[in-house]
Design a protein around this motif. Structure first.
Motif, short mmCIF file in Angstrom:
data_model
loop_
_atom_site.label_atom_id
_atom_site.label_comp_id
_atom_site.label_asym_id
_atom_site.label_seq_id
_atom_site.Cartn_x
_atom_site.Cartn_y
_atom_site.Cartn_z
N PRO A 82 -38.26 -5.59 48.62
CA PRO A 82 -38.80 -5.30 47.28
C PRO A 82 -37.67 -5.13 46.27
O PRO A 82 -36.54 -4.80 46.63
N TRP A 83 -38.00 -5.37 44.99
CA TRP A 83 -37.04 -5.10 43.93
C TRP A 83 -36.68 -3.62 43.93
O TRP A 83 -37.53 -2.78 44.25
N PRO A 84 -35.46 -3.28 43.59
CA PRO A 84 -35.13 -1.85 43.44
C PRO A 84 -36.03 -1.20 42.38
O PRO A 84 -36.40 -1.82 41.39
N ASP A 85 -36.40 0.06 42.61
CA ASP A 85 -37.31 0.76 41.70
C ASP A 85 -36.75 0.86 40.29
O ASP A 85 -37.51 0.84 39.31
N LYS A 104 -36.51 -14.23 29.99
CA LYS A 104 -37.57 -13.29 29.64
C LYS A 104 -38.93 -13.73 30.16
O LYS A 104 -39.75 -12.88 30.56
N ASP A 105 -39.23 -15.04 30.10
CA ASP A 105 -40.56 -15.49 30.50
C ASP A 105 -40.55 -16.22 31.84
O ASP A 105 -41.48 -16.97 32.14
N ASN A 106 -39.49 -16.02 32.64
CA ASN A 106 -39.44 -16.66 33.95
C ASN A 106 -40.37 -15.96 34.94
O ASN A 106 -40.46 -14.73 34.96
N ILE A 107 -41.04 -16.77 35.76
CA ILE A 107 -41.85 -16.23 36.84
C ILE A 107 -40.96 -15.93 38.03
O ILE A 107 -41.13 -14.92 38.73
N TYR A 156 -31.67 -21.89 39.51
CA TYR A 156 -32.93 -22.63 39.43
C TYR A 156 -34.00 -21.70 38.89
O TYR A 156 -34.01 -20.50 39.17
N MET A 157 -34.94 -22.28 38.10
CA MET A 157 -36.02 -21.48 37.53
C MET A 157 -37.30 -22.29 37.48
O MET A 157 -37.29 -23.53 37.60
N ASN A 158 -38.39 -21.57 37.29
CA ASN A 158 -39.70 -22.23 37.34
C ASN A 158 -39.89 -23.16 36.15
O ASN A 158 -39.43 -22.90 35.03
N VAL A 159 -40.55 -24.27 36.41
CA VAL A 159 -40.90 -25.23 35.35
C VAL A 159 -41.96 -24.59 34.46
O VAL A 159 -42.88 -23.93 34.94
N GLY A 160 -41.82 -24.79 33.15
CA GLY A 160 -42.81 -24.26 32.21
C GLY A 160 -42.32 -23.09 31.39
O GLY A 160 -42.98 -22.71 30.42
N CYS A 161 -41.17 -22.52 31.74
CA CYS A 161 -40.64 -21.41 30.94
C CYS A 161 -40.03 -21.96 29.66
O CYS A 161 -39.63 -23.12 29.58
N LYS A 162 -39.94 -21.11 28.63
CA LYS A 162 -39.42 -21.55 27.33
C LYS A 162 -38.31 -20.63 26.80
O LYS A 162 -37.60 -21.02 25.88
N ASP A 198 -38.68 -13.01 42.79
CA ASP A 198 -40.06 -13.28 42.38
C ASP A 198 -40.55 -12.14 41.49
O ASP A 198 -40.73 -11.01 41.96
N ALA A 199 -40.76 -12.43 40.18
CA ALA A 199 -41.15 -11.38 39.24
C ALA A 199 -42.60 -10.96 39.42
O ALA A 199 -42.96 -9.81 39.14
N HIS A 200 -43.46 -11.87 39.89
CA HIS A 200 -44.88 -11.53 40.06
C HIS A 200 -45.07 -10.54 41.19
O HIS A 200 -45.76 -9.53 41.05
N GLU A 201 -44.46 -10.83 42.33
CA GLU A 201 -44.62 -9.97 43.50
C GLU A 201 -43.56 -8.88 43.57
O GLU A 201 -43.64 -7.99 44.41
#
Length: 599
Positions: free
Chosen positions: A251-254, A169-172, A159-165, A228-231
């Motif tokens: 958190p994401w791995p460094d 690469k541009d997923n939130i 599943y991915m955020n609505v609005g990506c194209k 979550d790419a933003h946070e």
């Protein structure tokens, strides 16, 4: 309490986002017929032609099977090159380890499924990560499992955020649904998971849940791993629990600066996140072909099985046996005169030629759209109207279109390998043992020996993450996934043979030419020729050294003989000089040295 309320709102927000993404994806799936396209691989076509039974023509299976054989016949060869502060030796070690890990993870099966997803659904997903399980706590905390994985993720579970194209690469954010036995989820996620009830696995029919003793074997829970790419956080939640995460957000791995999910597609649509299916443009023509073929079979079966019979020739029981067509049946006829005149098979016209013309036109359309001719699938081409040159041109155009797909697949493999490399560099807390494939040149083996990590008996290297630090570039050796069929092998052997005729007559093979030959043989994995060429090179080198030594001995002999003759000539000159002096002394009355001494 306020913190709990905040977490509850976050969980509900993520559940709502995933729900919206699911409805959007399912709508796209229905509009593009994804589920039916997948079923057609199994020969399940939704073609109806009145009450006539419709036999399928499984073009989808043939296309899928031929595509896999032509695009991904074997595992790729991964090349690792050092960058910045990395060393050549560490690149050699990492290259051997990466190729070994690819085989250990059995990624060939996953890549084949991902290619199938891309051909029929339009896109595919792969995830690379690290499984780390611990036991105990505090000073007693220890790692009980530390393993790298890379596997296919079903498009139904992403599943991915609505609005990506241009995913990813541009997923939130991206979320993966993971079905696991409910009891296992309860064990791994503590008291929060104790509230889970679970349900049957989606692909299991509910009727199988009745009258079984061990229902827990069929009880599963869907958990969601949200990136979550933003946070730059990873959240884990479940459908049934809407007020708490299953575990504390991590958190994401460094070392990870992008999503761990790799995306494969062949036909992207501008400004649309979901690419186009490879088979969808020509699938309607396949259905029409099935209808025409069904009509042809029906014509052949129905219009050649009718007859006229004089009334009263056979009774109802005999007529029933005749209609059933049971072999070995004995039909009794009433004596009504000449039986030949009482029974007459109806003669019908031949099948209209329009049928064959339409089927040929449909085949031509299908071949043009999909870019894969029938002879590439093992079919027979009309060679009576095709010259070998025309067939080569057809194959060349088809190969050009498949080369584009192959390039996409190689890029996909490079992305997976790049993430595997990141995991190897950062998560190997214990030494890793990799088996050498035998393709490594001697200088690479020598580099392993210099590091003291190579075991010649088992042909393995043993290293840890301290030996593979630095920045590296990963690439797939072009064409390493392609099959080496008999025709290609024969052509290569013929080229090598023609080249060897000239090389055999040459006194020595220039190093540049020798390297070209080695690369050719290495690319096509003709091991016997590699060994023979190496032996020939060694023999030529040994012969050259012997010739050089013989030349050196001959030169030394010549030099000694020359020196001897020079000395002899010098002695002759001195003797002549002395005799000349003595002769001059006798003539003048002056004695020479020898005569003076004698007197």
């Amino acid at each position: 309490m306020a913190e709990k309320l905040k977490e509850s709102q976050q969980v509900q927000k993520w559940q709502d986002r995933i729900s919206v993404s699911r409805r959007w994806r399912d709508q796209v799936s229905e509009e593009n017929n994804w589920e039916n396209l997948i079923k057609e691989i199994q020969g399940k076509y939704d073609v109806v032609l009145g009450n006539i039974q419709v036999p399928p023509i499984n073009e989808m299976f043939a296309y899928k099977d031929a595509s896999l054989a032509n695009l991904y016949y074997k595992d790729p060869f991964l090349a690792v090159n050092p960058k910045k502060n990395a060393t050549i030796a560490s690149a050699y070690i990492l290259e051997a380890g990466l190729n070994h890990l690819w085989r250990e993870l059995k990624l060939k099966a996953d890549i084949e499924l991902e290619i199938t997803d891309s051909l029929f659904v339009g896109h595919a997903w792969n995830k690379v990560g690290n499984n780390t399980k611990t036991s105990g706590s505090g000073d007693l905390l220890k790692i009980i499992e530390d393993s790298i994985y890379a596997n296919r993720v079903s498009w139904r579970d992403m599943y991915m955020n609505v609005g990506c194209k241009n995913p990813p690469k541009d997923n939130i954010w991206l979320a993966q649904r993971i079905y696991r036995p409910t009891e296992d989820v309860k064990k791994d996620y503590g008291k929060v998971a104790k509230r889970l009830n679970g349900s049957s696995y989606p692909s299991i029919d509910i009727k199988y849940m009745k009258n079984i003793l061990y229902k827990e074997d069929f009880n599963f829970t869907a958990i969601y791993e949200v990136w979550d790419a933003h946070e730059r956080m990873v959240y884990t939640l479940a459908d049934e629990i809407n007020n708490e995460y299953l575990e504390d957000p991590k958190p994401w791995p460094d070392y990870l600066d992008e999503f761990p999910f790799q995306f494969l597609s062949f036909h992207n649509i501008p400004d649309e996140p979901y690419p186009q299916s490879d088979v969808a443009p020509w699938e309607p023509q396949v259905k029409e072909k099935i209808k025409l073929f069904t009509m042809m079979l029906n014509f052949a079966k129905r219009w050649n099985r009718q007859m006229l019979i004089t009334k009263g020739t056979m009774g109802l029981q005999e007529m029933d046996k005749f209609e059933k067509g049971i072999e070995g049946s004995i039909l009794q006829a009433n004596k009504t005169g000449d039986l030949q005149s009482a029974v007459k098979m109806l003669d019908w016209g031949s099948m209209p030629p329009d049928f064959f013309m339409l089927v040929d036109r449909l085949d031509a359309l299908i071949d043009r759209i999909r870019g894969q001719s029938q002879f590439q699938q093992g079919g027979v081409t009309k060679t009576a109207t095709r010259t070998s040159g025309e067939l080569e041109l057809i194959k060349g155009v088809a190969d050009a279109r498949s080369d584009r797909k192959q390039d996409r697949i190689e890029t996909h493999c490079e992305n997976i390998a790049r993430h595997l490399l990141m995991q190897m560099k950062n998560n190997f807390d214990v030494p890793y043992i990799a088996r050498i494939t035998g393709k490594e040149p001697p200088e690479i083996i020598q580099a392993f020996k210099d590091q003291g990590i190579f075991d010649p008996a088992s042909q393995t290297i043993k290293f840890d993450k301290s030996a593979i630090q630095g920045d590296f570039d990963v690439s797939v050796k072009a064409g390493s996934t392609l099959p080496l069929d008999k025709g290609t092998r024969d052509k290569i052997l013929n080229n090598v043979y023609q080249m060897s005729i000239h090389l055999a007559s040459a006194p020595s093979v220039p190093p540049f030419i020798a390297e070209i030959v080695k690369e050719l043989l290495k690319d096509y994995e003709i091991k016997g020729l590699e060994v023979a060429f190496d032996e020939q090179q060694k023999a030529a080198q040994q012969k050259a050294e012997e010739a050089s030594q013989q030349t050196s001995i001959d030169d030394q002999k010549t030099m000694a003989e020359t020196a001897k003759r020079n000395a002899q000539a010098q002695n002759v000159q001195i003797d002549t000089l002395l005799k000349g002096i003595q002769g001059a002394g006798k003539a003048t009355g002056i004695l020479g040295p020898e005569e003076s001494i004698t007197k």
